[in-house]
Write a protein that holds these residues in place. Structure first.
Motif, PDB file in Angstrom:
ATOM      1  N   MET A   1       0.837  -1.204   0.000  1.00 17.47           N
ATOM      2  CA  MET A   1       0.000   0.000   0.000  1.00 17.47           C
ATOM      3  C   MET A   1       0.872   1.253   0.000  1.00 17.47           C
ATOM      4  O   MET A   1       0.532   2.263  -0.626  1.00 17.47           O
ATOM      5  CB  MET A   1      -0.919   0.010   1.216  1.00 17.47           C
ATOM      6  CG  MET A   1      -2.299  -0.582   0.990  1.00 17.47           C
ATOM      7  SD  MET A   1      -3.265   0.286  -0.292  1.00 17.47           S
ATOM      8  CE  MET A   1      -3.265   1.962   0.326  1.00 17.47           C
TER       9      MET A   1
ATOM     10  N   LEU B   1       2.378   1.431  -3.763  1.00 17.80           N
ATOM     11  CA  LEU B   1       1.330   1.691  -4.755  1.00 17.80           C
ATOM     12  C   LEU B   1       0.610   3.002  -4.460  1.00 17.80           C
ATOM     13  O   LEU B   1       0.195   3.717  -5.388  1.00 17.80           O
ATOM     14  CB  LEU B   1       0.331   0.532  -4.792  1.00 17.80           C
ATOM     15  CG  LEU B   1       0.844  -0.780  -5.392  1.00 17.80           C
ATOM     16  CD1 LEU B   1      -0.254  -1.832  -5.386  1.00 17.80           C
ATOM     17  CD2 LEU B   1       1.353  -0.585  -6.814  1.00 17.80           C
ATOM     18  N   GLY B   2       0.454   3.324  -3.183  1.00 13.77           N
ATOM     19  CA  GLY B   2      -0.148   4.607  -2.829  1.00 13.77           C
ATOM     20  C   GLY B   2       0.698   5.762  -3.308  1.00 13.77           C
ATOM     21  O   GLY B   2       0.184   6.771  -3.805  1.00 13.77           O
TER      22      GLY B   2
ATOM     23  N   ALA C   1       0.204   6.087  -7.016  1.00 11.06           N
ATOM     24  CA  ALA C   1      -1.092   6.701  -7.330  1.00 11.06           C
ATOM     25  C   ALA C   1      -1.054   8.206  -7.104  1.00 11.06           C
ATOM     26  O   ALA C   1      -1.603   8.984  -7.898  1.00 11.06           O
ATOM     27  CB  ALA C   1      -2.189   6.060  -6.474  1.00 11.06           C
TER      28      ALA C   1
ATOM     29  N   TYR D   1      -9.256   2.804  -3.474  1.00  8.09           N
ATOM     30  CA  TYR D   1      -8.817   2.961  -4.867  1.00  8.09           C
ATOM     31  C   TYR D   1      -7.901   1.821  -5.308  1.00  8.09           C
ATOM     32  O   TYR D   1      -7.988   1.338  -6.438  1.00  8.09           O
ATOM     33  CB  TYR D   1      -8.101   4.308  -4.982  1.00  8.09           C
ATOM     34  CG  TYR D   1      -7.639   4.680  -6.363  1.00  8.09           C
ATOM     35  CD1 TYR D   1      -8.549   5.075  -7.344  1.00  8.09           C
ATOM     36  CD2 TYR D   1      -6.280   4.676  -6.680  1.00  8.09           C
ATOM     37  CE1 TYR D   1      -8.115   5.452  -8.613  1.00  8.09           C
ATOM     38  CE2 TYR D   1      -5.839   5.054  -7.934  1.00  8.09           C
ATOM     39  CZ  TYR D   1      -6.769   5.440  -8.904  1.00  8.09           C
ATOM     40  OH  TYR D   1      -6.327   5.812 -10.156  1.00  8.09           O
ATOM     41  N   LEU D   2      -7.041   1.344  -4.402  1.00 11.53           N
ATOM     42  CA  LEU D   2      -6.026   0.366  -4.767  1.00 11.53           C
ATOM     43  C   LEU D   2      -6.430  -1.076  -4.457  1.00 11.53           C
ATOM     44  O   LEU D   2      -6.110  -1.984  -5.225  1.00 11.53           O
ATOM     45  CB  LEU D   2      -4.706   0.699  -4.060  1.00 11.53           C
ATOM     46  CG  LEU D   2      -4.069   2.017  -4.523  1.00 11.53           C
ATOM     47  CD1 LEU D   2      -2.961   2.449  -3.582  1.00 11.53           C
ATOM     48  CD2 LEU D   2      -3.529   1.873  -5.942  1.00 11.53           C
TER      49      LEU D   2
ATOM     50  N   VAL E   1      -5.338  -3.642  -2.501  1.00 12.70           N
ATOM     51  CA  VAL E   1      -4.191  -4.485  -2.825  1.00 12.70           C
ATOM     52  C   VAL E   1      -4.347  -5.935  -2.367  1.00 12.70           C
ATOM     53  O   VAL E   1      -3.703  -6.830  -2.917  1.00 12.70           O
ATOM     54  CB  VAL E   1      -2.884  -3.902  -2.244  1.00 12.70           C
ATOM     55  CG1 VAL E   1      -2.638  -2.512  -2.773  1.00 12.70           C
ATOM     56  CG2 VAL E   1      -2.892  -3.932  -0.724  1.00 12.70           C
TER      57      VAL E   1
ATOM     58  N   ASP F   1     -12.205  -5.679  -4.999  1.00 16.92           N
ATOM     59  CA  ASP F   1     -11.661  -4.556  -5.765  1.00 16.92           C
ATOM     60  C   ASP F   1     -12.707  -3.988  -6.716  1.00 16.92           C
ATOM     61  O   ASP F   1     -12.799  -2.772  -6.917  1.00 16.92           O
ATOM     62  CB  ASP F   1     -10.402  -4.976  -6.534  1.00 16.92           C
ATOM     63  CG  ASP F   1     -10.580  -6.277  -7.303  1.00 16.92           C
ATOM     64  OD1 ASP F   1     -11.487  -7.058  -6.969  1.00 16.92           O
ATOM     65  OD2 ASP F   1      -9.804  -6.521  -8.242  1.00 16.92           O
TER      66      ASP F   1
END
Length: 309
Positions: free
Chosen positions: A152, A155-156, A159, A189-190, A192, A223
């Motif tokens: 997170m 990937l955060g 993003a 949003y992700l 994961v 997701d």
């Protein structure tokens, strides 16, 4: 594991992941994140954010919760890094898992005379859980807590770098409530974590006019649910840190909802509220489409995230 066994085991460790305890640990987590960022800055003007920040942050935090300290904590972190490394061979991973089990077994034995203040000691003191089940539980908590929060973080960051208007909001904010809300939106949003989604219907059920019969398999695509326009106002495929996303399903739902969600929330609030403020020029050093992704695993992420400032 189903109830009553599941409820019994979960009840023994719920206090170790309670929101109150996580808030008490927030200053320690803040100090840890600042220290890791200090180390990155001292080493030069570039880094792999995954191996140099996300992994050690998550590993140190889960050690704190499990009650793994000192030399054992260093060994724990090294083994966790091997298990998370893209360069590790299958043989390396198998050996790391075996070594991790051996380390956890030694900690279980020591906890019988010196339980300490962590999940392992609490389970040993309860006297209701076999040693091997304590080892398996600790290994599960390590893998889940270590991996999801680390991925997170990277990937955060990806993003936010891809949405500079949203990055500017989180960088400029000193409002803990805004940072907390931003984390919820990033989690939505992700999404994961892709584990725990396979189920079997025990009764006939009707969902959206579709009959699912008892015994049929179901994949609960959390997701997809987290991008449902009927559940989230505006365009759910757009990252909006002002969106109310608190009803997302990134941590699952119901009795098996992620045990460590409050730990993950506090860590992410700390790292997202600190990293971009302290390194305002943070940027990727390679295009997103050239990054190496972890595919086919229970937790989605990148193998490394090269950044510079």
């Amino acid at each position: 594991m189903d109830d009553p066994e599941h409820a019994t085991l979960r009840r023994m460790v719920t206090g170790d992941f309670a929101n109150r305890k996580m808030e008490l640990l927030r200053p320690k987590f803040q100090q840890m994140v600042d220290g890791l960022i200090d180390d990155m800055l001292a080493a030069g003007n570039s880094a792999d954010l995954f191996s140099q920040l996300a992994v050690p942050m998550s590993s140190t935090a889960i050690c704190e919760i499990l009650g793994v300290h000192n030399e054992e904590g260093v060994r724990f972190s090294k083994l966790g890094k091997i298990m998370a490394s893209p360069a590790s061979t299958p043989e390396d991973n198998v050996k790391a898992v075996d070594d991790m089990r051996a380390l956890l077994r030694s900690l279980v034995e020591r906890s019988k005379t010196d339980p300490g203040d962590g999940v392992i000691g609490h389970l040993v003191s309860a006297g209701e859980v076999p040693d091997e089940e304590i080892v398996a539980t600790a290994l599960l908590l390590m893998a889940a807590g270590h991996g999801a929060t680390a991925h997170m973080t990277t990937l955060g960051t990806m993003a936010l770098l891809a949405n500079p208007d949203q990055l500017a909001l989180i960088r400029a904010s000193r409002d803990p409530k805004f940072i907390a809300n931003a984390v919820e939106e990033l989690l939505r949003y992700l999404s994961v974590a892709h584990l725990g989604r396979r189920r079997v219907a025990i009764d006939d059920i009707d969902i959206g006019g579709v009959l699912i019969r008892a015994g049929e398999g179901i994949i609960v695509a959390t997701d997809t649910a987290n991008h449902d326009p009927s559940a989230f106002e505006g365009d759910p495929d757009v990252l909006d840190l002002n969106r109310d996303a608190r009803h997302h399903l990134a941590f699952g739902f119901g009795v098996h909802q992620c045990l460590g969600q409050q730990l993950s929330r506090v860590l992410l609030q700390v790292v997202f509220g600190t990293l971009y403020r302290r390194i305002p020029t943070l940027a990727l050093t390679v295009p997103v489409d050239r990054l190496s992704y972890k595919l086919g695993l229970a937790i989605y992420g990148v193998n490394e995230l090269p950044v510079a400032w």
